[in-house]
Design a protein around this motif. Structure first.
Motif, mmCIF file in Angstrom:
data_model
loop_
_atom_site.group_PDB
_atom_site.id
_atom_site.type_symbol
_atom_site.label_atom_id
_atom_site.label_comp_id
_atom_site.label_asym_id
_atom_site.label_seq_id
_atom_site.Cartn_x
_atom_site.Cartn_y
_atom_site.Cartn_z
ATOM 1 N N ASP A 1 -34.521 45.601 -34.749
ATOM 2 C CA ASP A 1 -35.753 44.951 -35.189
ATOM 3 C C ASP A 1 -36.690 44.750 -34.003
ATOM 4 O O ASP A 1 -36.463 45.292 -32.911
ATOM 5 C CB ASP A 1 -35.436 43.623 -35.885
ATOM 6 N N ALA A 2 -37.714 43.935 -34.215
ATOM 7 C CA ALA A 2 -38.714 43.695 -33.173
ATOM 8 C C ALA A 2 -38.104 43.022 -31.940
ATOM 9 O O ALA A 2 -38.551 43.274 -30.818
ATOM 10 C CB ALA A 2 -39.856 42.843 -33.726
ATOM 11 N N PHE A 3 -37.088 42.173 -32.119
ATOM 12 C CA PHE A 3 -36.431 41.558 -30.961
ATOM 13 C C PHE A 3 -35.775 42.616 -30.090
ATOM 14 O O PHE A 3 -35.888 42.589 -28.872
ATOM 15 C CB PHE A 3 -35.383 40.524 -31.390
ATOM 16 N N ASP A 4 -35.056 43.556 -30.723
ATOM 17 C CA ASP A 4 -34.421 44.633 -29.951
ATOM 18 C C ASP A 4 -35.465 45.421 -29.185
ATOM 19 O O ASP A 4 -35.304 45.702 -27.996
ATOM 20 C CB ASP A 4 -33.633 45.568 -30.876
ATOM 21 N N LYS A 5 -36.543 45.784 -29.862
ATOM 22 C CA LYS A 5 -37.596 46.573 -29.215
ATOM 23 C C LYS A 5 -38.162 45.829 -28.007
ATOM 24 O O LYS A 5 -38.242 46.377 -26.900
ATOM 25 C CB LYS A 5 -38.711 46.898 -30.211
ATOM 26 N N THR A 6 -38.522 44.581 -28.195
ATOM 27 C CA THR A 6 -39.118 43.783 -27.124
ATOM 28 C C THR A 6 -38.167 43.649 -25.929
ATOM 29 O O THR A 6 -38.560 43.905 -24.786
ATOM 30 C CB THR A 6 -39.489 42.385 -27.651
ATOM 31 N N TYR A 7 -36.939 43.280 -26.196
ATOM 32 C CA TYR A 7 -36.018 42.993 -25.094
ATOM 33 C C TYR A 7 -35.456 44.258 -24.449
ATOM 34 O O TYR A 7 -35.273 44.296 -23.230
ATOM 35 C CB TYR A 7 -34.908 42.044 -25.547
ATOM 36 N N LEU A 8 -35.195 45.292 -25.231
ATOM 37 C CA LEU A 8 -34.730 46.542 -24.620
ATOM 38 C C LEU A 8 -35.823 47.156 -23.747
ATOM 39 O O LEU A 8 -35.535 47.718 -22.687
ATOM 40 C CB LEU A 8 -34.236 47.523 -25.687
ATOM 41 N N GLU A 9 -37.079 47.025 -24.159
ATOM 42 C CA GLU A 9 -38.182 47.486 -23.306
ATOM 43 C C GLU A 9 -38.223 46.678 -22.010
ATOM 44 O O GLU A 9 -38.485 47.239 -20.936
ATOM 45 C CB GLU A 9 -39.515 47.395 -24.052
ATOM 46 N N GLN A 10 -37.960 45.381 -22.077
ATOM 47 C CA GLN A 10 -37.931 44.563 -20.855
ATOM 48 C C GLN A 10 -36.784 44.991 -19.941
ATOM 49 O O GLN A 10 -36.944 45.035 -18.716
ATOM 50 C CB GLN A 10 -37.805 43.081 -21.211
ATOM 51 N N ILE A 11 -35.648 45.322 -20.524
ATOM 52 C CA ILE A 11 -34.504 45.776 -19.729
ATOM 53 C C ILE A 11 -34.836 47.092 -19.042
ATOM 54 O O ILE A 11 -34.541 47.276 -17.858
ATOM 55 C CB ILE A 11 -33.246 45.875 -20.616
ATOM 56 N N VAL A 12 -35.488 48.005 -19.745
ATOM 57 C CA VAL A 12 -35.887 49.274 -19.135
ATOM 58 C C VAL A 12 -36.888 49.026 -18.005
ATOM 59 O O VAL A 12 -36.831 49.676 -16.963
ATOM 60 C CB VAL A 12 -36.424 50.256 -20.206
ATOM 61 N N ARG A 13 -37.768 48.051 -18.171
ATOM 62 C CA ARG A 13 -38.709 47.716 -17.086
ATOM 63 C C ARG A 13 -37.977 47.181 -15.861
ATOM 64 O O ARG A 13 -38.384 47.453 -14.720
ATOM 65 C CB ARG A 13 -39.773 46.728 -17.568
ATOM 66 N N LEU A 14 -36.901 46.418 -16.074
ATOM 67 C CA LEU A 14 -36.099 45.955 -14.930
ATOM 68 C C LEU A 14 -35.514 47.137 -14.170
ATOM 69 O O LEU A 14 -35.535 47.164 -12.939
ATOM 70 C CB LEU A 14 -34.964 45.040 -15.398
ATOM 71 N N ILE A 15 -35.014 48.106 -14.886
ATOM 72 C CA ILE A 15 -34.467 49.317 -14.256
ATOM 73 C C ILE A 15 -35.566 50.060 -13.515
ATOM 74 O O ILE A 15 -35.378 50.534 -12.384
ATOM 75 C CB ILE A 15 -33.793 50.234 -15.312
ATOM 76 N N GLN A 16 -36.730 50.153 -14.138
ATOM 77 C CA GLN A 16 -37.851 50.846 -13.492
ATOM 78 C C GLN A 16 -38.228 50.163 -12.188
ATOM 79 O O GLN A 16 -38.400 50.823 -11.153
ATOM 80 C CB GLN A 16 -39.064 50.902 -14.425
ATOM 81 N N ARG A 17 -38.354 48.851 -12.210
ATOM 82 C CA ARG A 17 -38.728 48.128 -10.980
ATOM 83 C C ARG A 17 -37.692 48.301 -9.891
ATOM 84 O O ARG A 17 -38.032 48.413 -8.711
ATOM 85 C CB ARG A 17 -38.931 46.639 -11.287
ATOM 86 N N GLN A 18 -36.418 48.340 -10.259
ATOM 87 C CA GLN A 18 -35.357 48.454 -9.260
ATOM 88 C C GLN A 18 -35.195 49.868 -8.719
ATOM 89 O O GLN A 18 -34.962 50.049 -7.542
ATOM 90 C CB GLN A 18 -34.028 47.963 -9.853
ATOM 91 N N ASN A 19 -35.322 50.860 -9.594
ATOM 92 C CA ASN A 19 -34.956 52.223 -9.196
ATOM 93 C C ASN A 19 -36.107 53.213 -9.115
ATOM 94 O O ASN A 19 -35.904 54.334 -8.663
ATOM 95 C CB ASN A 19 -33.880 52.775 -10.134
ATOM 96 N N PHE A 20 -37.297 52.829 -9.557
ATOM 97 C CA PHE A 20 -38.428 53.754 -9.526
ATOM 98 C C PHE A 20 -39.669 53.118 -8.914
ATOM 99 O O PHE A 20 -40.774 53.524 -9.211
ATOM 100 C CB PHE A 20 -38.748 54.263 -10.933
ATOM 101 N N ALA A 21 -39.481 52.125 -8.074
ATOM 102 C CA ALA A 21 -40.619 51.438 -7.459
ATOM 103 C C ALA A 21 -41.321 52.357 -6.463
ATOM 104 O O ALA A 21 -40.716 53.248 -5.890
ATOM 105 C CB ALA A 21 -40.148 50.174 -6.756
ATOM 106 N N ASP A 22 -42.605 52.097 -6.303
ATOM 107 C CA ASP A 22 -43.399 52.881 -5.328
ATOM 108 C C ASP A 22 -42.943 52.608 -3.917
ATOM 109 O O ASP A 22 -42.541 51.599 -3.527
ATOM 110 C CB ASP A 22 -44.891 52.539 -5.440
#
Length: 164
Positions: free
Chosen positions: A143-164
């Motif tokens: 549902d919308a909770f999964d979408k919202t929070y899984l997107e936040q988790i992916v952003r955490l991965i992005q900040r940690q592993n794909f930062a400029d």
């Protein structure tokens, strides 16, 4: 680094996600190894929600996704961009929530037990780098909770592993 999760009692999905976010951030903090971070995130999500299947597909220069760390039964190894839910999410660079996988045109059935699915892409500098794929063995499992929070988790991965 924590060796166990601290989960709230009860089944409130939003509370569980809210408890997981800082724990995921702590687990991946200071670790630049993408594979290790993906493996831990997949394990955390599987443990917290007992999803049927949770894992990552990494994008290759050939416009294909290749299986990465996951938790659950055997999975498809290679998925072309634009094919199935994962490939479509990778190509369109957007989250896709599928209430009934049998109604998704071109769904790739890695397992007949999968009934619903959500796929969240990690896009960095205009390129899909990976997708988080989560399957449920029940219809309308996300549902919308999964979408919202899984997107936040992916952003955490992005900040940690794909930062400029």
């Amino acid at each position: 680094m924590a060796e166990s999760l601290s989960l709230p009692s009860g089944n409130d999905k939003e509370e569980i996600y809210q408890a997981l976010l800082p724990q995921i951030e702590a687990v991946i903090a200071g670790n630049d190894d993408l594979i290790a971070n993906l493996a831990n995130v997949a394990a955390i999500l599987k443990q917290a929600f007992n999803f049927y299947w949770v894992g990552f597909y990494r994008a290759m220069p050939s416009q294909k996704l290749i299986l990465g760390p996951f938790q659950g039964p055997l999975a498809c190894v290679t998925i072309p961009f634009g094919k199935g839910v994962c490939g479509t999410s990778a190509r369109e660079q957007k989250t896709i929530v599928v209430p009934d996988v049998d109604k998704f045109p071109g769904h790739i059935a890695c397992s007949s037990a999968s009934r619903s699915e959500i796929v969240v892409p990690l896009v960095f500098k205009g390129e899909t780098k990976l997708v988080l794929d989560v399957d449920s063995d029940v219809l309308n499992g996300f549902d919308a909770f999964d979408k919202t929070y899984l997107e936040q988790i992916v952003r955490l991965i992005q900040r940690q592993n794909f930062a400029d």
